[in-house]
Structures are given as structure tokens and as C-alpha cells.
Design a protein around this motif. Structure first.
Motif, PDB file in Angstrom:
ATOM      1  N   ILE A   1      -0.568   6.277   4.404  1.00 18.21           N
ATOM      2  CA  ILE A   1      -0.202   5.893   3.036  1.00 18.21           C
ATOM      3  C   ILE A   1       0.210   4.430   2.953  1.00 18.21           C
ATOM      4  N   VAL A   2       0.449   3.784   4.079  1.00 22.12           N
ATOM      5  CA  VAL A   2       1.034   2.442   4.063  1.00 22.12           C
ATOM      6  C   VAL A   2       0.205   1.436   3.262  1.00 22.12           C
ATOM      7  N   PRO A   3      -1.127   1.351   3.435  1.00 22.26           N
ATOM      8  CA  PRO A   3      -1.876   0.370   2.623  1.00 22.26           C
ATOM      9  C   PRO A   3      -1.727   0.610   1.121  1.00 22.26           C
ATOM     10  N   SER A   4      -1.783   1.879   0.683  1.00 24.73           N
ATOM     11  CA  SER A   4      -1.628   2.178  -0.745  1.00 24.73           C
ATOM     12  C   SER A   4      -0.226   1.836  -1.224  1.00 24.73           C
TER      13      SER A   4
ATOM     14  N   ALA B   1       0.831  -0.830  -4.027  1.00 21.90           N
ATOM     15  CA  ALA B   1       1.550  -0.375  -5.217  1.00 21.90           C
ATOM     16  C   ALA B   1       2.735  -1.264  -5.546  1.00 21.90           C
ATOM     17  N   ILE B   2       3.439  -1.756  -4.539  1.00 18.18           N
ATOM     18  CA  ILE B   2       4.641  -2.536  -4.829  1.00 18.18           C
ATOM     19  C   ILE B   2       4.318  -3.977  -5.233  1.00 18.18           C
TER      20      ILE B   2
ATOM     21  N   LEU C   1       6.078   9.701  -5.000  1.00 19.19           N
ATOM     22  CA  LEU C   1       5.376   9.931  -3.744  1.00 19.19           C
ATOM     23  C   LEU C   1       5.175  11.424  -3.508  1.00 19.19           C
ATOM     24  N   LEU C   2       4.010  11.766  -2.959  1.00 17.40           N
ATOM     25  CA  LEU C   2       3.693  13.153  -2.633  1.00 17.40           C
ATOM     26  C   LEU C   2       4.264  13.484  -1.260  1.00 17.40           C
ATOM     27  N   ARG C   3       5.056  14.564  -1.207  1.00 14.74           N
ATOM     28  CA  ARG C   3       5.739  14.957   0.028  1.00 14.74           C
ATOM     29  C   ARG C   3       5.301  16.367   0.425  1.00 14.74           C
ATOM     30  N   GLN C   4       5.014  16.544   1.700  1.00 12.77           N
ATOM     31  CA  GLN C   4       4.685  17.877   2.218  1.00 12.77           C
ATOM     32  C   GLN C   4       5.945  18.528   2.750  1.00 12.77           C
ATOM     33  N   GLU C   5       6.199  19.776   2.305  1.00 12.55           N
ATOM     34  CA  GLU C   5       7.396  20.513   2.706  1.00 12.55           C
ATOM     35  C   GLU C   5       7.051  21.366   3.922  1.00 12.55           C
ATOM     36  N   VAL C   6       7.175  20.781   5.098  1.00 10.12           N
ATOM     37  CA  VAL C   6       6.775  21.449   6.328  1.00 10.12           C
ATOM     38  C   VAL C   6       7.693  22.651   6.586  1.00 10.12           C
ATOM     39  N   GLY C   7       7.097  23.831   6.718  1.00 18.23           N
ATOM     40  CA  GLY C   7       7.870  25.031   7.006  1.00 18.23           C
ATOM     41  C   GLY C   7       8.440  25.720   5.796  1.00 18.23           C
TER      42      GLY C   7
ATOM     43  N   GLN D   1       6.453   0.862 -16.382  1.00 21.62           N
ATOM     44  CA  GLN D   1       5.615   2.046 -16.196  1.00 21.62           C
ATOM     45  C   GLN D   1       6.070   2.857 -14.978  1.00 21.62           C
ATOM     46  N   ILE D   2       5.778   4.169 -15.036  1.00 21.68           N
ATOM     47  CA  ILE D   2       6.015   5.063 -13.903  1.00 21.68           C
ATOM     48  C   ILE D   2       4.653   5.495 -13.370  1.00 21.68           C
ATOM     49  N   GLY D   3       4.434   5.315 -12.079  1.00 23.13           N
ATOM     50  CA  GLY D   3       3.167   5.706 -11.477  1.00 23.13           C
ATOM     51  C   GLY D   3       3.379   6.657 -10.312  1.00 23.13           C
ATOM     52  N   TYR D   4       2.298   6.972  -9.618  1.00 17.91           N
ATOM     53  CA  TYR D   4       2.407   7.827  -8.438  1.00 17.91           C
ATOM     54  C   TYR D   4       1.236   7.557  -7.509  1.00 17.91           C
ATOM     55  N   LEU D   5       1.439   7.875  -6.232  1.00 19.12           N
ATOM     56  CA  LEU D   5       0.360   7.803  -5.252  1.00 19.12           C
ATOM     57  C   LEU D   5      -0.143   9.225  -5.015  1.00 19.12           C
ATOM     58  N   PRO D   6      -1.434   9.484  -5.244  1.00 18.48           N
ATOM     59  CA  PRO D   6      -1.933  10.863  -5.155  1.00 18.48           C
ATOM     60  C   PRO D   6      -2.079  11.391  -3.732  1.00 18.48           C
ATOM     61  N   ASP D   7      -2.122  10.503  -2.745  1.00 15.84           N
ATOM     62  CA  ASP D   7      -2.306  10.943  -1.366  1.00 15.84           C
ATOM     63  C   ASP D   7      -0.953  11.234  -0.705  1.00 15.84           C
ATOM     64  N   LEU D   8      -1.003  12.051   0.323  1.00 21.91           N
ATOM     65  CA  LEU D   8       0.222  12.449   1.021  1.00 21.91           C
ATOM     66  C   LEU D   8       0.947  11.231   1.575  1.00 21.91           C
TER      67      LEU D   8
END
Length: 396
Positions: free
Chosen positions: A90-93, A97-98, A108-114, A158-165
Motif C-alpha cells: 500500500i505504500v506507493p498509494s 494520497a498524502i 484505510l482498509l484493514r483486515q481483521e486477522v482472526g 474532502q474525505i477519501g479512501y484507499l480501496p486496497d488492503l
């Protein structure tokens, strides 16, 4: 644009290195507020070049997080907890973004492991440093409230988001939750807040979801329905309230209401990956009611969104088996095992299908895997399965 990491920690010497390694070379400075560690947390943080500041804990996450903002020098702030890591892809995106001159917040999209519930969540953890942006709420502290107020006077932000994990979160591991008494701390903090903010839909959602998790179903339903009555709900909150109501009604045994709320949740215009568990739960209820074609479609919808959702493959296999589509069921189970080879239930159900087809050696091999995995966590289930096979004349 310079990027600052902000964290609050307490006794995180074990988890902190993995977290800080994930942002090393990405952020320009690391700000760590320690709320009373008695282990090597401070030494570990400083070994990564972090600036560490003490802060006495007073049961308010927002206050502690705002303390960390006092020391920030960067143009943007990235917030992580010690049980989270930044995904390198995700670092390049993120860096792109900033560079924006329009955005005040990037979700940011976060994976909830477990996690036993939704595998993904969207979190407001990347925002521009601004004097009017700060955290609120004692638990699940967020900057969203202050940003909403800021945009009333400065609507160009504006409020945005990154679609990738972007992040992995390991805090939902069962042992992690129990060892840190997370549920009790969360409940106490949110109950204190809701007592003075009874109409707050965000806390209605979070506390209602927690009540469902600990079995306080009637209180959960009342609180979640209360949250739905709030004016001008955004799509994310509407989704969460309907999703948690679906879970609560499912626990109560009111399947029709649960299905209705899951369908309402799915209608909300949010990032599709956030809906995976809703599709999965909807499929489970439809399967339980014997509506196998509809259940199959629900699981397929989930897999169309995320082809790596092992749970949906497993449940699709169960549905296909119930429909008598054994070859397709085997394929679904194999897909599930490619993604999660350590699920004993998938091996066991694969063994059942092979047995129905008369493919005995393959069946016994699958049952052998299932028994070995059950031995690690549920030895009684391993013994039960071994006994059932012995009664059929097989020794595994």
C-alpha cells in the motif's frame, strides 16, 4: 509531504517490533505515547528511533491519542496500534494520497486477522495535521467527529479512501482478547459514554455489536434499533447497524428479521469488501431454511468480491453437498483448503463427500487430516470422529 506515525502503547514489547518494522522507511518520525508500561516497550520503541512520551492512563483513549498529536511535526498523521502492521504493497498509494491538497482524511482498509465476524473494516487512520482535527470518544477513538465539524465551515476539504488492503490487525485473536480483557474494558468505556450520549448512532452500533458478542441480545437489539432512528445516518453507520441487528436477531433465533437486516445492510453504498461477512451470514441463514439456491448465490456474491474468502468456499461446499452436487462441492472444499489448509471442518466435510461417492482412500485421507487438526484444539471431536469411522469399519 512529511508523514508522522502516532501511537499509544502499554506493555507491547512483544508486538511492537513487527508494527514499527512495517513503517520503517515509510514515516518521517515515530511518536509513541506510553501509558504506563512495565515491560521493555519504551526501550523497543526507542530502538526504532521513536520519540517516547509518558502519559498517565485515565481510561480515555481519545485523550491519550490527542496527547500524541501534540508532538507531531509532519504534514500528515498515520495512526497504528501495536497489534497492527502496514501492508508494504500500500505504500506507493499512501505516499501518492498524502500529496493531495484537497483531502483532510484518507480512510484505510484493514483486515481483521482472526476475527469471527467481518474480515475487513474501514478505519480513519490517515489524516492531515490540522489544529481542528482531534480524537473524540473514550473507546474506538476517532477523528471523524472533529473532521465533520471542520467541513461545516470549510466544505472544500474532502474525505477519501484507499480501496486496497492497507493494514493487518491481529487484535481479534482469541488469546489476545482474553489476555487484555478487551471486551470488559470496551463495554465499560462505551456504557459510560452512551449514558450521556444516548442518541449517538456510532456508539449504539459499537456497543450493540459488543452486547451481541457477549450474549446480551435484548439490550443489543434495543440499542441498535435506537441507533437507526438517528437523523442523517451515513451509509457506513447504516450498514453497521443493520449488520449488527442481523447478528443479534440470528442469535435470538428470529431468522426472518435477521435476513431482512442483512439484506438492508447489503443495499448500502459502501466498499463491497466490507460486506463479505454479511453475504456469508445471509447464506448461512438461507441454507438453514432450506433455500439452497439463494444460499449458493449469497456465497458466490461474496466470492465475486473476494476470491480469497476461504469461509465462503467452505460454506458453498456445504450448500453444494446439500444440493447433491458432489463434484462441485469437492471443488469448493479444495478452494477453501488452498486458502486455509488448517481448517479441520473442511477436511472432514471433504471426507464425507468422498465417502458418498465411494472414493474411500481419498475419504480416509481427508478424515485423517481432520483428526490430526482436531487433536490440536478439540481432542474430543477427534476421538468422536475416529470412533464414528471405527463403527463403519475404518481405522484412521
Amino acid at each position: 509531504m512529511k508523514l508522522s506515525l502516532c501511537m499509544i502503547v502499554k506493555n507491547e514489547a512483544t508486538t511492537l517490533p513487527k508494527c514499527l518494522n512495517s513503517v520503517k522507511g515509510v514515516v518521517d518520525e515515530m511518536i509513541v505515547v506510553d501509558t504506563g508500561s512495565s515491560d521493555r516497550t519504551i526501550d523497543v520503541a526507542r530502538s526504532f528511533g521513536a520519540y517516547v512520551f509518558p502519559y498517565p492512563w485515565d481510561n480515555d483513549f481519545a485523550k491519550a491519542r490527542n496527547e500524541s498529536l501534540k508532538y507531531v511535526n509532519g504534514d500528515w498523521v498515520l495512526v497504528l496500534d501495536a497489534d497492527e502492521v502496514l501492508v508494504p504493497e500500500i505504500v506507493p498509494s499512501l505516499q501518492q494520497a498524502i500529496q493531495s491538497d484537497r483531502h483532510i482524511l484518507i480512510n484505510l482498509l484493514r483486515q481483521e486477522v482472526g476475527s469471527s465476524q467481518s474480515p475487513y473494516s474501514m478505519v480513519s487512520r490517515l489524516f492531515r495535521r490540522h489544529q481542528d482535527v482531534y480524537f473524540s470518544r473514550p473507546y474506538h477513538a476517532i477523528v471523524d467527529d472533529s473532521i465533520a465539524e471542520l467541513r461545516q465551515t470549510q466544505p472544500d476539504w474532502q474525505i477519501g479512501y484507499l480501496p486496497d488492503l492497507a493494514m493487518l490487525h491481529y487484535g481479534y485473536q482469541p488469546g489476545e482478547i482474553a489476555s487484555k480483557n478487551k471486551l470488559a474494558r470496551a463495554q465499560a468505556a462505551m456504557e459510560q459514554f452512551i449514558a450521556t450520549h444516548p442518541q449517538d448512532p456510532y456508539v449504539c452500533s459499537k456497543l450493540g455489536g459488543l452486547y451481541t458478542q457477549v450474549g446480551k441480545i435484548d439490550r443489543a437489539i434495543d440499542l441498535l434499533q435506537q441507533g437507526l432512528q438517528a437523523p442523517q445516518l451515513d451509509s457506513t453507520l447504516s450498514y453497521e447497524l443493520h449488520y449488527h441487528l442481523g447478528n443479534a436477531y440470528m442469535r435470538q433465533g428470529n431468522l426472518a428479521s435477521a435476513i431482512g437486516h442483512y439484506k438492508e445492510a447489503i443495499k448500502q453504498p459502501i466498499l463491497p469488501k466490507l460486506k463479505l461477512d454479511t453475504y456469508n451470514n445471509l447464506g448461512n441463514l438461507l441454507k438453514e431454511l432450506g433455500k439452497l439456491d439463494s444460499a449458493k448465490k449469497a456465497y458466490e456474491n461474496a466470492l465475486e468480491i473476494d476470491p480469497k474468502f476461504a469461509t465462503a468456499y467452505h460454506n458453498l461446499g456445504l450448500t453444494l453437498k446439500a444440493m447433491g452436487l458432489f463434484d462441485q462441492a469437492i471443488e469448493a472444499y479444495h478452494q477453501a483448503l488452498e486458502l486455509n489448509p488448517n481448517n479441520p471442518e473442511t477436511h472432514q466435510n471433504l471426507g464425507v463427500v468422498f465417502m458418498k461417492l465411494g472414493r474411500v482412500p481419498e475419504s480416509l485421507a481427508a478424515f485423517k487430516f481432520a483428526i490430526a487438526l482436531h487433536e490440536q484444539s478439540h481432542p474430543q471431536e477427534a476421538q468422536r470422529l475416529r470412533q464414528s469411522l471405527a463403527e463403519m469399519g475404518f481405522s484412521v
